[in-house]
Design a protein around this motif. Structure first.
Motif, PDB file in Angstrom:
ATOM      1  N   LEU A  63       9.721  -0.158  -0.458  1.00  0.00           N
ATOM      2  CA  LEU A  63      10.123  -0.989  -1.478  1.00  0.00           C
ATOM      3  C   LEU A  63      11.446  -1.642  -0.893  1.00  0.00           C
ATOM      4  N   ALA A  64      12.467  -0.972  -0.464  1.00  0.00           N
ATOM      5  CA  ALA A  64      13.595  -1.395   0.030  1.00  0.00           C
ATOM      6  C   ALA A  64      13.567  -2.299   1.254  1.00  0.00           C
ATOM      7  N   VAL A  65      12.355  -1.928   2.030  1.00  0.00           N
ATOM      8  CA  VAL A  65      12.268  -2.756   3.377  1.00  0.00           C
ATOM      9  C   VAL A  65      11.524  -4.104   2.885  1.00  0.00           C
ATOM     10  N   TRP A  66      10.920  -4.242   1.783  1.00  0.00           N
ATOM     11  CA  TRP A  66      10.188  -5.446   1.539  1.00  0.00           C
ATOM     12  C   TRP A  66      10.986  -6.796   1.746  1.00  0.00           C
TER      13      TRP A  66
ATOM     14  N   LEU B  22       0.684  -1.278  -0.088  1.00  0.00           N
ATOM     15  CA  LEU B  22      -0.107  -0.117   0.116  1.00  0.00           C
ATOM     16  C   LEU B  22       0.976   1.281  -0.065  1.00  0.00           C
ATOM     17  N   ALA B  23       1.958   1.293   0.688  1.00  0.00           N
ATOM     18  CA  ALA B  23       2.895   2.430   0.639  1.00  0.00           C
ATOM     19  C   ALA B  23       3.652   2.556  -0.495  1.00  0.00           C
ATOM     20  N   VAL B  24       3.903   1.600  -1.285  1.00  0.00           N
ATOM     21  CA  VAL B  24       4.616   1.781  -2.504  1.00  0.00           C
ATOM     22  C   VAL B  24       3.537   2.145  -3.427  1.00  0.00           C
ATOM     23  N   LEU B  25       2.460   1.655  -3.561  1.00  0.00           N
ATOM     24  CA  LEU B  25       1.396   2.005  -4.581  1.00  0.00           C
ATOM     25  C   LEU B  25       0.920   3.365  -4.423  1.00  0.00           C
ATOM     26  N   GLY B  26       0.704   3.527  -3.138  1.00  0.00           N
ATOM     27  CA  GLY B  26      -0.016   4.761  -2.815  1.00  0.00           C
ATOM     28  C   GLY B  26       0.887   6.175  -2.824  1.00  0.00           C
ATOM     29  N   TYR B  27       2.023   6.020  -2.349  1.00  0.00           N
ATOM     30  CA  TYR B  27       2.888   7.247  -2.086  1.00  0.00           C
ATOM     31  C   TYR B  27       3.562   7.308  -3.826  1.00  0.00           C
ATOM     32  N   GLY B  28       3.751   6.265  -4.297  1.00  0.00           N
ATOM     33  CA  GLY B  28       4.411   5.990  -5.682  1.00  0.00           C
ATOM     34  C   GLY B  28       3.604   6.797  -6.790  1.00  0.00           C
TER      35      GLY B  28
END
Length: 396
Positions: free
Chosen positions: A166-169, A80-86
């Motif tokens: 993304l880096a934390v994934w 959600l963070a990657v898609l939302g913020y991205g």
């Protein structure tokens, strides 16, 4: 200071990812009205909506981490963070940016929820929290120094948050899967220490509101009242974030040696003094002294408050709920600071905020003293507790 063998790095990384959005809120909001057809008030409302979405994730998921599974829930939050913020970073449409900010905020809150739950199950939650604050402070400082050189527009800080998620994934593979529990233990026990937990949550909501009331107008104080240039104000903030790192290191070095009541109570009183100093600044020396001292003390006190919340419930529910209450205060802070400064002026605003902190310090210190008397360290949790067994990296 911290042993790689016992430090839960995936939880530290999740903590950093979840907390990065609030740390970057000033530059995120500041760039929304420069890159999009938004007024300053509308941009602030988008920032508040992001933080409210993050807080909502904590309230909704506080008791569901064990059922869904830390690994699955962390990955949902990071996606959600990657898609939302991205998506918000790449879009020039105001509705799309708002939707992306809401989705990203919920993702940040989900990551923070998983991290807080896991940190509460550690033998030394304060140490893990300190590492997380160290990580997010360093990363936010780097972003603040880098973003101004990447051109105008709203996308850069949002992209930084998305890239961090993304880096934390890859690190989520080390988190435990959902572990089946016997039927008799599937239902989570009631929240322990309700009075102390509710008191701490209410106090931290107000504490965060005060901190972010000042943070939201600090730039205006430097520019309009202290008559500094934008470059000078930015340099002061960069130095302040650097000293914040020193504060985090100091908190980690001190650990539990000072107890909980002294850092929480005395630290809040000192922050109140810094608030008055910053709000009354009419020159560089006073402005820089107040901002730097404040940013040094803030992460120290915050690390002990998070550790205090974690000590109230080994399953991490109070840590999540208290953190979500803090997010609510963070979201309301910039608006409160703007209204107070517009109606009463910066010095009066500082006095009002400082008085509020002095009042808030009383119940926070009382809770900390009560925890000390009850002796509630996480190490006393039986190893057969499902959450403890899943997260405890020090167990044999």
């Amino acid at each position: 200071m911290f042993s790689p063998r016992t430090t839960p790095w995936p939880l530290v990384a999740l903590f950093t990812s979840g907390y990065l959005a609030p740390y970057l809120l000033p530059t995120t909001v500041g760039r929304l009205d420069s890159g999009l057809p938004l007024s300053a008030t509308q941009a602030g409302a988008v920032g508040s909506a992001l933080l409210l979405s993050s807080a909502a994730a904590g309230f909704l998921l506080a008791s569901r981490v064990d059922g869904v599974g830390p690994r699955a829930l962390a990955r949902i939050g990071l996606v959600l963070a990657v898609l939302g913020y991205g998506g918000a970073a790449l879009s020039s449409s105001v509705p799309a940016v708002v939707v992306g900010a809401l989705a990203g905020g919920f993702g940040s809150g989900t990551a923070t929820t998983v991290a807080a739950t896991g940190i509460a199950a550690q033998r030394d939650p304060h140490r893990t929290t300190t590492l997380g604050l160290l990580g997010v402070s360093a990363l936010a400082g780097a972003v603040y120094l880098t973003v101004p050189h990447l051109g105008a527009g709203h996308g850069q800080p949002l992209a930084a948050i998305a890239l961090t998620a993304l880096a934390v994934w890859p690190l989520t593979g080390s988190l435990p899967l959902c572990t089946a529990a016997p039927r008799s233990r599937r239902e989570a026990p009631p929240l322990p220490h309700r009075r102390a937990g509710l008191t701490l949550a209410a106090a931290l909501l107000c504490w965060s509101l005060v901190q972010n009331s000042l943070w939201g107008v600090s730039g205006r104080i430097g520019l309009a009242q202290a008559h500094l240039s934008e470059a000078t104000v930015g340099a002061v903030f960069a130095v302040a974030l650097g000293t914040g790192l020193l504060g985090v290191v100091a908190a980690g070095a001190l650990g539990p040696r000072l107890g909980l009541a002294l850092p929480v109570g005395a630290g809040t009183v000192l922050i109140a003094g810094c608030t008055v100093l910053s709000a009354c600044a009419h020159d560089l020396t006073t402005f820089a002294s107040g901002e730097i001292a404040w940013n040094t003390l803030y992460p120290i006190v915050l690390s002990y408050v998070i550790g205090l919340a974690a000590s109230l419930d080994p399953r991490g529910r109070w840590a999540v709920l208290v953190g979500s209450a803090s997010s609510l205060g963070t979201a309301a802070g910039p608006l409160a600071g703007s209204v107070l400064s517009a109606e009463a002026g910066f010095p009066a605003m500082g006095a009002i905020l400082a008085a509020g902190l002095l009042v808030i310090a009383i119940p926070m210190t009382a809770v900390a003293m009560g925890v000390g008397r009850r002796r509630l360290p996480v190490v006393e949790i039986p190893v057969e507790t499902p959450v403890r067994h899943a997260y405890d990296t020090t167990a044999a």
